[in-house]
Scaffold this motif. Structure first.
Motif, mmCIF file in Angstrom:
data_model
loop_
_atom_site.group_PDB
_atom_site.id
_atom_site.type_symbol
_atom_site.label_atom_id
_atom_site.label_comp_id
_atom_site.label_asym_id
_atom_site.label_seq_id
_atom_site.Cartn_x
_atom_site.Cartn_y
_atom_site.Cartn_z
ATOM 1 N N LEU A 42 0.829 -1.197 0.000
ATOM 2 C CA LEU A 42 0.000 0.000 0.000
ATOM 3 C C LEU A 42 0.865 1.250 0.000
ATOM 4 C CD1 LEU A 42 -2.450 -1.107 2.860
ATOM 5 C CD2 LEU A 42 -2.715 -1.510 0.397
ATOM 6 N N SER A 43 0.357 2.286 -0.644
ATOM 7 C CA SER A 43 1.028 3.584 -0.588
ATOM 8 C C SER A 43 0.740 4.222 0.768
ATOM 9 C CB SER A 43 0.515 4.493 -1.705
ATOM 10 O OG SER A 43 -0.838 4.866 -1.454
ATOM 11 N N GLY A 44 1.380 5.340 1.024
ATOM 12 C CA GLY A 44 1.157 6.024 2.293
ATOM 13 C C GLY A 44 -0.278 6.472 2.482
ATOM 14 N N SER A 45 -1.002 6.689 1.385
ATOM 15 C CA SER A 45 -2.402 7.111 1.472
ATOM 16 C C SER A 45 -3.365 5.936 1.464
ATOM 17 C CB SER A 45 -2.737 8.051 0.313
ATOM 18 O OG SER A 45 -2.570 7.391 -0.938
ATOM 19 N N GLY A 46 -2.813 4.696 1.381
ATOM 20 C CA GLY A 46 -3.674 3.520 1.424
ATOM 21 C C GLY A 46 -4.094 2.983 0.075
ATOM 22 N N SER A 47 -3.466 3.430 -1.018
ATOM 23 C CA SER A 47 -3.810 2.922 -2.344
ATOM 24 C C SER A 47 -3.072 1.611 -2.613
ATOM 25 C CB SER A 47 -3.454 3.944 -3.421
ATOM 26 O OG SER A 47 -4.186 5.139 -3.244
ATOM 27 N N LEU A 48 -3.729 0.703 -3.344
ATOM 28 C CA LEU A 48 -3.120 -0.581 -3.694
ATOM 29 C C LEU A 48 -2.033 -0.389 -4.758
ATOM 30 C CD1 LEU A 48 -6.305 -2.850 -3.895
ATOM 31 C CD2 LEU A 48 -4.421 -3.125 -2.291
ATOM 32 N N LEU A 49 -0.836 -0.936 -4.478
ATOM 33 C CA LEU A 49 0.266 -0.862 -5.428
ATOM 34 C C LEU A 49 0.638 -2.241 -5.961
ATOM 35 C CD1 LEU A 49 2.594 1.669 -3.554
ATOM 36 C CD2 LEU A 49 0.888 2.171 -5.314
ATOM 37 N N GLN A 50 0.619 -3.246 -5.085
ATOM 38 C CA GLN A 50 0.995 -4.603 -5.451
ATOM 39 C C GLN A 50 0.179 -5.604 -4.651
ATOM 40 O OE1 GLN A 50 5.306 -4.598 -4.672
ATOM 41 N NE2 GLN A 50 5.552 -5.325 -6.760
ATOM 42 N N TRP A 51 0.058 -6.815 -5.182
ATOM 43 C CA TRP A 51 -0.485 -7.942 -4.417
ATOM 44 C C TRP A 51 0.067 -9.224 -5.007
ATOM 45 C CZ3 TRP A 51 -3.440 -4.376 -7.064
ATOM 46 C CH2 TRP A 51 -3.993 -4.773 -8.292
ATOM 47 N N ASN A 52 0.230 -10.243 -4.174
ATOM 48 C CA ASN A 52 0.792 -11.496 -4.668
ATOM 49 C C ASN A 52 -0.306 -12.432 -5.153
ATOM 50 O OD1 ASN A 52 -0.349 -12.382 -2.301
ATOM 51 N ND2 ASN A 52 1.512 -13.342 -1.469
ATOM 52 N N GLN A 53 0.086 -13.612 -5.624
ATOM 53 C CA GLN A 53 -0.864 -14.557 -6.210
ATOM 54 C C GLN A 53 -1.855 -15.055 -5.161
ATOM 55 O OE1 GLN A 53 -1.071 -15.085 -9.415
ATOM 56 N NE2 GLN A 53 -2.874 -16.381 -9.129
ATOM 57 N N ALA A 54 -1.377 -15.229 -3.917
ATOM 58 C CA ALA A 54 -2.283 -15.689 -2.862
ATOM 59 C C ALA A 54 -3.396 -14.671 -2.616
ATOM 60 C CB ALA A 54 -1.501 -15.940 -1.571
ATOM 61 N N ALA A 55 -3.052 -13.384 -2.662
ATOM 62 C CA ALA A 55 -4.066 -12.340 -2.490
ATOM 63 C C ALA A 55 -5.024 -12.331 -3.677
ATOM 64 C CB ALA A 55 -3.398 -10.979 -2.340
ATOM 65 N N ARG A 56 -4.482 -12.543 -4.879
ATOM 66 C CA ARG A 56 -5.342 -12.595 -6.063
ATOM 67 C C ARG A 56 -6.338 -13.756 -5.957
ATOM 68 N NH1 ARG A 56 -4.633 -11.009 -11.404
ATOM 69 N NH2 ARG A 56 -2.440 -10.536 -11.064
ATOM 70 N N VAL A 70 6.385 2.732 1.356
ATOM 71 C CA VAL A 70 5.242 1.859 1.120
ATOM 72 C C VAL A 70 5.049 0.947 2.327
ATOM 73 C CG1 VAL A 70 5.426 1.892 -1.381
ATOM 74 C CG2 VAL A 70 6.638 0.142 -0.081
ATOM 75 N N CYS A 71 3.813 0.550 2.546
ATOM 76 C CA CYS A 71 3.464 -0.313 3.679
ATOM 77 C C CYS A 71 3.116 -1.700 3.158
ATOM 78 C CB CYS A 71 2.289 0.276 4.458
ATOM 79 S SG CYS A 71 1.792 -0.689 5.899
ATOM 80 N N HIS A 72 3.683 -2.730 3.780
ATOM 81 C CA HIS A 72 3.404 -4.112 3.410
ATOM 82 C C HIS A 72 2.407 -4.709 4.388
ATOM 83 C CE1 HIS A 72 7.137 -3.253 1.362
ATOM 84 N NE2 HIS A 72 6.991 -4.357 0.623
ATOM 85 N N LEU A 73 1.332 -5.242 3.853
ATOM 86 C CA LEU A 73 0.297 -5.878 4.666
ATOM 87 C C LEU A 73 0.305 -7.371 4.339
ATOM 88 C CD1 LEU A 73 -3.349 -4.648 5.220
ATOM 89 C CD2 LEU A 73 -2.860 -7.031 4.729
#
Length: 239
Positions: free
Chosen positions: A32-46, A111-114
Motif C-alpha cells: 500500500l502507498s502512504g495514502s492507502g492505495s493498492l500498489l501490489q499484491w501477490n498470487q495468494a491475495a489474487r 510503502v506499507c506491506h500488509l
C-alpha cells in the motif's frame, strides 16, 4: 506470474517476518502507498481476496474493508511506521462477502506491506465469534429499522385519532329550523348567526342541533297556536 505490480518494487519483500513471500500460497500480501492505495499484491491475495473483491491498481484499500476495520488499519499503519503491528482486518464486498485476515504491517521506505493469513486456533474462534456478533448486529439494526417504521406508522394513526377526538369535542350549535350557526364566541344575547354553508366554508367542525333565538320564538309561537290553551279547571284536575 507470482505477483501483480503497478510500480517497480523488489520481487521479494525483505520483512521482519521471513516466511512471508511473494510466492506464498496461503500468505496474502498487499503493498500500500502512504495514502492507502493498492500498489501490489501477490498470487495468494489474487486467489483469496481477489476472488471476492476486485483488486485494482491505485484503488484505496479502505473501500475493501468493513468500516471498523478501515479505521483500525489507518491507525495501525501509522503505528507501524515505528514498529511492526499485528491486527485482525475484515474485508468485505459490502453485501454478502466477509473475510477476516490476521495481518502484520511494516513499512519499507514509503510503502506499507500488509501480510495476511486466515486466523487459526483461538484467533479463528474469535473471528467466528466476531462474525457472529457482526451478523447479529446487522439483524438488530434491520429489526430496529422495522420497529422505527412501525412506530412512525402508529404515531401517525394516533395523530389522526387525536384529530378526530378533538373535532368531536368541538361541538357547534346549529339552529334546527334555519340551520344558521353562531359565527362569533360572544355572549348569547349578542351573538350573531350566519348560514351554515358560509360558516363551514372556513371552519371544518362537527355540529350539534339547537335553536337560534328567532327560531326559538317562532317555534314557541307555533306550539301555542297548535296546542289548546290550559284552562284553570284543567290545571286543577291535573293537580
Amino acid at each position: 506470474m507470482p505477483f501483480h505490480s503497478s510500480v517497480s518494487l523488489p520481487h521479494t519483500a525483505r520483512s521482519p517476518v521471513g516466511e512471508f513471500s511473494w510466492d506464498a500460497e496461503t500468505v496474502q500480501l498487499l503493498v500500500l502507498s502512504g495514502s492507502g492505495s493498492l500498489l501490489q499484491w501477490n498470487q495468494a491475495a489474487r486467489a483469496g481476496l481477489g476472488s471476492h473483491v476486485e483488486l485494482r491498481d491505485g484503488e484505496p484499500v479502505w473501500g475493501l474493508l468493513a468500516e471498523n476495520s478501515a479505521s483500525l488499519l489507518r491507525a495501525s499503519m501509522e503505528e507501524a511506521r515505528s514498529h511492526p503491528v499485528r491486527c485482525l482486518l475484515t474485508f468485505t464486498d459490502g453485501e454478502t462477502f466477509a473475510f477476516t485476515l490476521s495481518c502484520a504491517l511494516y513499512w519499507m521506505g514509503d510503502v506499507c506491506h500488509l501480510f495476511g493469513e486466515q486466523p487459526v486456533g483461538r484467533e479463528q474462534r474469535m473471528n467466528e465469534e466476531l462474525l457472529a456478533l457482526t451478523s447479529e448486529l446487522a439483524r438488530l439494526s434491520r429489526d430496529r429499522a422495522k420497529l422505527a417504521a412501525r412506530l412512525e406508522s402508529t404515531l401517525a394513526e394516533l395523530r389522526t385519532s387525536h384529530w378526530h377526538i378533538r373535532k368531536i369535542q368541538e361541538h357547534l350549535r346549529i339552529c334546527a329550523v334555519c340551520h344558521r350557526v353562531p359565527s362569533t364566541p360572544e355572549p348569547e344575547s349578542e351573538e350573531r348567526w350566519e348560514p351554515l354553508i358560509q360558516f363551514l366554508a372556513g371552519n371544518g367542525l362537527f355540529v350539534s342541533h339547537g335553536y337560534c333565538p328567532q327560531c326559538e320564538a317562532a317555534a314557541l309561537a307555533e306550539l301555542d297556536r297548535l296546542l289548546p290553551p290550559i284552562s284553570s279547571e284543567t290545571a286543577g284536575q291535573g293537580e
